[in-house]
Design a protein around this motif. Structure first.
Motif, PDB file in Angstrom:
ATOM      1  N   GLN A   1      39.876  43.977  24.890  1.00  0.00           N
ATOM      2  CA  GLN A   1      39.076  43.896  26.115  1.00  0.00           C
ATOM      3  C   GLN A   1      37.650  44.367  25.871  1.00  0.00           C
ATOM      4  O   GLN A   1      36.688  43.768  26.375  1.00  0.00           O
ATOM      5  CB  GLN A   1      39.722  44.762  27.215  1.00  0.00           C
TER       6      GLN A   1
ATOM      7  N   ASN B   1      34.435  42.017  26.556  1.00  0.00           N
ATOM      8  CA  ASN B   1      33.532  42.299  27.669  1.00  0.00           C
ATOM      9  C   ASN B   1      32.222  42.946  27.265  1.00  0.00           C
ATOM     10  O   ASN B   1      31.220  42.798  27.964  1.00  0.00           O
ATOM     11  CB  ASN B   1      34.250  43.158  28.711  1.00  0.00           C
TER      12      ASN B   1
ATOM     13  N   ARG C   1      31.180  38.422  25.769  1.00  0.00           N
ATOM     14  CA  ARG C   1      30.849  37.996  27.131  1.00  0.00           C
ATOM     15  C   ARG C   1      29.343  38.054  27.369  1.00  0.00           C
ATOM     16  O   ARG C   1      28.779  37.238  28.103  1.00  0.00           O
ATOM     17  CB  ARG C   1      31.583  38.844  28.173  1.00  0.00           C
TER      18      ARG C   1
ATOM     19  N   THR D   1      37.693  33.346  32.615  1.00  0.00           N
ATOM     20  CA  THR D   1      37.627  34.013  31.309  1.00  0.00           C
ATOM     21  C   THR D   1      37.920  35.509  31.421  1.00  0.00           C
ATOM     22  O   THR D   1      38.033  36.192  30.403  1.00  0.00           O
ATOM     23  CB  THR D   1      36.253  33.823  30.650  1.00  0.00           C
ATOM     24  N   TYR D   2      38.039  36.017  32.647  1.00  0.00           N
ATOM     25  CA  TYR D   2      38.469  37.406  32.846  1.00  0.00           C
ATOM     26  C   TYR D   2      39.992  37.447  32.830  1.00  0.00           C
ATOM     27  O   TYR D   2      40.648  36.544  33.352  1.00  0.00           O
ATOM     28  CB  TYR D   2      37.941  37.947  34.168  1.00  0.00           C
TER      29      TYR D   2
END
Length: 290
Positions: free
Chosen positions: A178, A182, A186, A229-230
């Motif tokens: 994650q 992120n 991202r 995409t989350y």
């Protein structure tokens, strides 16, 4: 909940009644005509004064603004420095729902910094201590046209860092995966999407903090694809979301590159995505990657 008129009356009357306060200006979303107006907008207010220190030492003077639910002294979180007597803040959440981000700033500090933020709006200036300001605008935050180098760096960063996501998901280290998604890739996806918005609008808009306004210019399909995409802590959901992210990035980067006349390294993207998909298929007892 006190309405906008009541809040501004309180803010300005406080300044009028206190001889130490020479001027008042506001920044943030309330000065931005393009920002969404709603009940959660803060009041970002700066009082310009001759001396900041007396306001810091008097812990009771902010009581006049209303009953506090909780608050923060941001300068004290990192330890007070020599700048504390130039600019000091109180971030206040009131029990009625309003929020006031209040700063007290020296005249010298205000004169030096106010013109650097074109979203500043002077509300009161008793003795003309502040320089004249043009109408507030978010132009400083408009999407900037990237150079060829910036475009290639963003693409390379996305595709290179994808290998960290791949190994994180394969190891089932969801917290690490994650973070890699992120905080690294991202950001690059957000860049290319912002450049697409810039192209569509001739680089004349801001997409807002964290890209929250991109849906104003992206198609509904593109926006929903971005939202998809989350992902949660579910492993398979993570793999699927990252693959969707790769396809969205590739599609958008091609558009940006073609439109701006920039070369896009398609082979790099293809190799990186193939590696991700290969790692996904690796059995958990694999002794080699290839």
């Amino acid at each position: 909940m006190r309405n906008e008129t009541e809040m501004f009356d309180l803010i300005l009357n406080t300044a009028r009644e206190d001889s130490r306060i020479l001027a008042v200006y506001m920044n943030g979303s309330r000065t931005n005509k393009n920002a969404t107006k709603d009940i959660f907008q803060d009041y970002d207010i700066v009082y310009v004064v001759d001396e900041v220190e007396p306001f810091i030492k008097d812990r009771l003077w902010i009581d006049r603004f209303g009953e506090r639910l909780y608050m923060q002294y941001p300068e004290e979180h990192s330890g007070l420095s020599s700048d504390e007597f130039q600019c000091y803040g109180w971030l206040i959440q009131f029990t009625d729902g309003n929020r006031l981000d209040l700063h007290v700033e020296s005249v010298e500090h205000a004169r030096e910094n106010i013109t650097k933020d074109r979203l500043c709006e002077i509300l009161l200036d008793k003795t003309n201590v502040l320089p004249p300001m043009d109408l507030s605008t978010d132009q400083d935050h408009w999407v900037k046209r990237p150079s060829q180098f910036q475009f290639l760096c963003a693409c390379n960063e996305f595709w290179w860092c994808l290998n960290n996501v791949a190994k994180g998901l394969w190891r089932e280290e969801m917290v690490y995966a994650q973070d890699m998604v992120n905080y690294l890739i991202r950001k690059q996806l957000l860049k290319v999407l912002s450049w697409k918005v810039g192209i569509i609008t001739d680089f004349s808009v801001s997409i807002g903090k964290s890209g929250k306004y991109m849906n104003r210019w992206l198609t509904e399909v593109e926006w929903n694809e971005y939202l998809s995409t989350y992902f949660s802590a579910d492993l398979e959901e993570g793999w699927e979301a990252v693959i969707r992210m790769c396809h969205l990035f590739d599609q958008t980067a091609r558009y940006v590159g073609d439109t701006l006349g920039y070369e896009y390294n398609e082979a790099e993207g293809k190799s990186s995505l193939n590696f991700l998909e290969h790692v996904r298929r690796l059995p958990k007892d694999a002794k080699e990657i290839y």
